[in-house]
Design a protein around this motif. Structure first.
Motif, PDB file in Angstrom:
ATOM      1  N   GLY A 151      -3.622 -10.512   4.549  1.00 37.19           N
ATOM      2  CA  GLY A 151      -4.548 -11.377   4.434  1.00 37.19           C
ATOM      3  C   GLY A 151      -4.517 -12.236   5.782  1.00 37.19           C
ATOM      4  N   GLU A 152      -3.964 -13.698   5.662  1.00 34.94           N
ATOM      5  CA  GLU A 152      -3.820 -14.277   6.861  1.00 34.94           C
ATOM      6  C   GLU A 152      -2.436 -14.420   7.551  1.00 34.94           C
ATOM      7  OE1 GLU A 152      -6.619 -18.177   7.013  1.00 34.94           O
ATOM      8  OE2 GLU A 152      -6.311 -18.059   5.119  1.00 34.94           O
ATOM      9  N   THR A 202      -5.094 -11.948  12.769  1.00 29.43           N
ATOM     10  CA  THR A 202      -5.151 -11.965  11.125  1.00 29.43           C
ATOM     11  C   THR A 202      -5.111 -13.525  10.826  1.00 29.43           C
ATOM     12  OG1 THR A 202      -2.917 -11.434  10.803  1.00 29.43           O
ATOM     13  CG2 THR A 202      -4.266  -9.634  10.443  1.00 29.43           C
ATOM     14  N   THR A 221       1.000  -1.101  -0.018  1.00 29.28           N
ATOM     15  CA  THR A 221      -0.031   0.036   0.021  1.00 29.28           C
ATOM     16  C   THR A 221       0.900   1.126  -0.088  1.00 29.28           C
ATOM     17  OG1 THR A 221       0.034   0.231   2.430  1.00 29.28           O
ATOM     18  CG2 THR A 221      -1.542  -1.368   1.350  1.00 29.28           C
ATOM     19  N   ASN A 231      -4.863  -0.210   9.959  1.00 30.96           N
ATOM     20  CA  ASN A 231      -6.165  -0.545   9.419  1.00 30.96           C
ATOM     21  C   ASN A 231      -6.106  -0.138   7.839  1.00 30.96           C
ATOM     22  OD1 ASN A 231      -7.781  -1.364  11.464  1.00 30.96           O
ATOM     23  ND2 ASN A 231      -8.762   0.734  11.968  1.00 30.96           N
ATOM     24  N   ARG A 272      -3.796  -3.352   6.845  1.00 30.75           N
ATOM     25  CA  ARG A 272      -3.982  -4.709   7.633  1.00 30.75           C
ATOM     26  C   ARG A 272      -4.510  -5.506   6.769  1.00 30.75           C
ATOM     27  NH1 ARG A 272      -7.812  -6.728  12.550  1.00 30.75           N
ATOM     28  NH2 ARG A 272      -6.765  -8.529  12.615  1.00 30.75           N
ATOM     29  N   ASP A 273      -5.678  -5.141   5.756  1.00 25.46           N
ATOM     30  CA  ASP A 273      -6.154  -6.006   5.039  1.00 25.46           C
ATOM     31  C   ASP A 273      -5.307  -6.766   4.075  1.00 25.46           C
ATOM     32  OD1 ASP A 273      -8.804  -5.892   6.275  1.00 25.46           O
ATOM     33  OD2 ASP A 273      -9.491  -4.442   4.692  1.00 25.46           O
ATOM     34  N   HIS A 274      -4.380  -5.987   3.574  1.00 22.98           N
ATOM     35  CA  HIS A 274      -3.340  -6.651   2.706  1.00 22.98           C
ATOM     36  C   HIS A 274      -2.270  -7.514   3.065  1.00 22.98           C
ATOM     37  CE1 HIS A 274      -3.986  -3.787  -0.743  1.00 22.98           C
ATOM     38  NE2 HIS A 274      -4.407  -2.828   0.344  1.00 22.98           N
TER      39      HIS A 274
END
Length: 286
Positions: free
Chosen positions: A125-126, A258, A47, A118, A121-123
């Motif tokens: 993944g797990e 995550t 990002t 935030n 964070r979504d990038h």
């Protein structure tokens, strides 16, 4: 240090009139030796959030330090197996220095706000630090054994084989107890030879063996020095776990992790586990 290498360095310094060499063919020896170009090519944020770079570099620094601590603990274990307590103490002290840097590494993320986290964070993944095989090696060396924890690495034959080998070997603490047994202290038989793939339950006879070590606090008692060095190691592990807990609490609160864990609740359980618990228990009775 070889005499010829020392002479070459002296001659080079004289030719340079005391100044560093400024001309090389290709990359400098420093860059080649440390694989610096490779190292600095590994930061790849997903990002535009500036804090993500800090997050990635902190993760990579910790992984390098995990490898260093593992090296020192394995050196200490080998020295204990060889009845060389001074060498074991030297390795543990080097490990303490690396552990201190590990603990302080959390400062690199201490200012990470929930809003900043935030934004990237979504990038992840797990992706989760729980999946670090470098950290898992350290837990196995501490005696925190669990075959299930190899599960995330089943698809990587090299890593899986290394972890399976570590699972089946005595831990650093096991090596210390075996040394006490060889020195005539009352370590019970089930702690000298056992199934190393399973964690050991605390045993009152082990506490008693350590109490006998502490009963002789004269200078020169190398077993007492070993006990204190092991406790220094254990305390630093707990400090690292606590700093991890606080970093997560500050950046994301009580959200799920995550990697599928309950986040804070999972980390709190780890913080509450004493490392080398019998060394802590004996203090109540002294």
């Amino acid at each position: 240090m070889s005499p010829s290498a020392a002479l070459a360095r002296q001659e080079r310094a004289e030719r340079n009139r005391g100044r560093p060499t400024l001309s090389f063919d290709g990359a400098t020896p420093y860059v080649r030796y440390g694989a610096v170009d490779t190292l600095l090519s590994l930061q790849r944020p997903n990002t535009d959030e500036p804090a993500e770079t800090s997050f990635i570099i902190t993760t990579q620094v910790m992984e390098l330090l995990f490898a260093l601590v593992r090296h020192e603990w394995e050196q200490a274990r080998s020295a204990l197996d060889a009845d060389d307590v001074p060498a074991a103490l030297a390795a543990l002290r080097r490990g303490h220095a690396a552990q201190d840097v590990l603990v302080e590494s959390w400062d690199l993320l201490s200012a990470l706000t929930p809003t900043e986290f935030n934004r990237f964070r979504d990038h992840l993944g797990e992706a989760s630090g729980f999946q670090s095989y470098g950290y898992r090696h350290l837990e196995f060396l501490l005696g925190n054994k669990s075959a299930a924890m190899i599960g995330p690495h089943r698809a990587d034959p090299r890593v899986r084989a290394e972890l399976e080998r570590a699972l089946g070997e005595p831990s650093l603490y096991d090596a210390a107890l075996r040394l006490l047994h060889r020195r005539g202290l009352p370590v019970p038989a089930e702690r000298v030879e056992r199934d190393w793939t399973r964690p050991a339950e605390p045993h009152p006879q082990v506490v008693r063996a350590w109490e006998l070590v502490y009963a002789d606090d004269r200078p020169g008692n190398e077993l007492l020095a070993l006990a204190e060095a092991l406790l220094d190691t254990a305390e630093r592990v707990t400090r690292w776990r606590h700093r991890h807990l606080m970093a997560v609490k500050r950046a994301m609160g009580a959200k799920p992790g995550t990697g599928g864990s309950a986040g804070l609740r999972w980390l709190r359980g780890n913080v509450q586990q004493d490392v080398f618990c019998e060394l802590w228990q004996l203090r109540t009775g002294l």
